[in-house]
Structures are given as structure tokens and as C-alpha cells.
Design an enzyme around this catalytic site. Structure first.
Site: not given
Length: 311
Positions: A271, A67-68
Site C-alpha cells: 500500500h 481502492d480496495h
């Protein structure tokens, strides 16, 4: 300088939140954007802004969870066709980043038309880029995840125009010439420029975290103390401190309590888990201190010197 949130969600995207990416807008300071993390659909998020990919000269990846980073290969390929030809780009990130990109580009037969430099960082690495020094600090996550502390270089103080007028120098282009000199002459008399310059302007400090449990040791707190902006994850927002610790993430009340004894201008909590409804998030945001914010996609925050802000 300002921070733009391109993705504020944790793990899985939602209809309103993409996964994590931030842009540090330093166009006025050094004619560049700095990208921190590259969540999936990064290219699409940028299309909703005025950000020019060719102006992104440095990228910082906090850690190698998908997800990064899943938006990174697509962004790098597109930049080649969006004015980035022959414009160098440097990526900083954890060990494994170089190999992952190498394999991705080889298998997909992708080619870039600009120089790409990939630098793998470690705990306590110190980096220098135009107008900034960057400290790297290892956090507490399931894999190596880093905090990047961006320190803007100090600037020369403002020109004391009233003092110049007192000796007979009227406003005009000469003021810029004087400020850029060490000594200047007027009507046969020499002057030291420093006598007409105000105090040095301290550079701003921005601390951007990757995923992490709450870290409370003195070395870490000293590193981020006096930040003008802290960006920290808050995956959990409902007092599930034990669950957050179990899954190597942070809970909002723990983050706020951890920063009670340090100074900072603004705190941006990001986040955020996609299980929280927007109505709950809006209500919670309204209950936070005036200089603490919950991030949302395309949220923009000017980065001021260490002073209290308001929503």
C-alpha cells in the site's frame, strides 16, 4: 503456499502500481486461491498471471474504500464466463458490502451463474474455510478496516520410512496406505501407525492487514505473533510519522519498531504511496532487513514456516 501481489499501491494507481489486491495461493493445500481485496483493474492484473478465476473460492475484503473494492463487481461478472459456472464463491467483508454489491448488480442488470454468499464480519469474528481458520480483528482507520489472520490446519507428520524398512516393508504404494491408516498389519503382526509417524507439522500463519494506523496493544500483537508472513501497509516511507497518524495510515519505521518484540518469518510492506519514485523504493528495499520486503505488482513470496528468509 505463496502470496502474489496483484496491486501494491495506495489510493491512486500509478503506471507501475495497481491498487491493493493479493492472492493467497493454496492450490496445493486446498485446491483454491484466496483473494484479499479487489482493487480497480483486478481482472487485468489476473490476466498477467496463471491464476484461474474459477479457482478463487473465497474473497476477503479488508474495508470499503474504493481502492480496495472497485475491481470486485467486474471480477465477479467475468468469473461467470471464465469457468466459474455453478462453482460457489463466498465473500467476507465489512458491513455495507452486501448492500453495495446488491445495488451495483441491480442497476447494471448483471447476473451471475454461480452461487454467491456474502458474509459481513465484525471484530473477533472467527471463520472456517477449507484447511484454514481465519481470525478477524478491527484496526484503526477512518472506517472499519480489518486484519485477517489465516491459520492453516496442522498436518500429519512424515512417515518414518527407515523404521518401516527395519520391519521389512519395502517402499511402494503400501506406504501411502499405511500413512492413511490407524493400524496396519504385516506378516501377521499388527502395528500402530502413530509409531511410524513423525511429529505433527504445524500449520502456517499469515496475517494480512487492511489500511490502519499502527496498532500496538497486547491483544493485537499477540494475535499476529509467530506469523510466517505479515502483510502491513506502509503508505509513508520517509519519516512522516505525524502525517501518517493524521491520515490514519502507517509509516515504515513505526511498523518495524512496533514488531521488534514479536516473532515473524517475513514482513511484506505494501500500500505504497504513488509519490515515491521507483529508484527510491529500490534503494530503500535494499536497506531493509533480509526478511522484510517492499511489495511491487506481481511480487511473489513463498510462505515458509517461521524462519528468517533472504532477498
Amino acid at each position: 503456499m505463496q502470496l502474489t501481489v496483484l496491486g501494491s499501491g495506495a489510493g491512486l494507481p500509478s503506471k507501475k502500481r495497481n491498487t491493493q489486491s493479493y492472492i493467497l495461493d493454496a492450490i496445493d493445500e486446498s485446491n483454491q486461491y484466496i483473494l484479499i481485496d479487489a482493487g480497480e483493474a483486478l481482472q487485468h492484473q489476473i490476466l498477467h498471471t496463471n491464476i484461474k478465476p474459477s479457482k478463487i473460492k473465497n474473497i476477503f475484503i479488508t474495508h470499503m474504500h474504493g481502492d480496495h473494492i472497485y475491481g470486485l463487481p467486474g471480477f465477479l461478472s467475468s468469473r461467470a464466463h471464465q469457468g466459474g459456472e455453478n462453482l460457489p464463491l463466498t465473500i467476507y467483508g465489512p458491513k455495507g458490502l452486501k448492500e453495495w454489491l446488491k445495488v451495483t448488480f441491480e442497476i447494471s442488470c448483471s447476473r451471475l451463474n454461480y452461487p454467491l454468499n456474502i458474509i459481513e464480519v465484525e471484530h473477533n469474528t472467527q471463520i472456517e474455510i477449507d484447511k484454514f481458520k481465519v481470525d478477524v480483528h478491527l484496526l484503526d482507520h477512518t472506517i472499519d478496516s480489518y486484519l485477517y489472520v489465516f491459520r492453516e490446519e496442522n498436518k500429519k507428520g512424515a512417515l518414518n520410512t527407515e523404521k518401516l524398512k527395519e520391519i521389512g516393508i519395502k517402499p511402494g504404494p503400501i506406504y501411502a496406505d499405511i500413512k492413511n491408516s490407524s493400524v496396519f498389519e504385516y506378516e501377521g503382526i499388527s502395528y500402530n501407525t502413530e509409531d511410524f509417524i513423525g511429529p505433527e507439522i504445524k500449520g502456517r500463519k499469515i496475517s494480512i492487514h487492511g489500511d490502519t494506523r499502527i496498532v500496538s496493544d497486547s491483544e493485537y500483537l499477540s494475535l499476529i505473533d509467530s506469523s510466517d508472513l505479515i502483510v502491513h501497509e506502509a503508505t509513508y516511507l520517509d519519516n512522516e510519522n505525524e502525517k501518517a497518524h493524521q491520515y490514519f495510515h502507517s509509516e515504515i519505521s513505526g511498523v518495524l519498531n512496533n514488531f521488534n518484540d514479536i516473532s515473524y518469518g517475513h514482513l511484506l510492506l505494501s500500500h505504497l504511496s504513488n509519490r515515491y519514485e521507483e529508484e527510491f523504493l529500490l534503494r530503500l528495499d535494499g536497506e531493509l532487513p533480509p526478511n522484510v520486503y517492499l511489495a511491487h505488482d506481481f511480487f511473489q513470496l513463498p510462505i515458509l514456516h517461521n524462519s528468517q528468509g533472504s532477498k
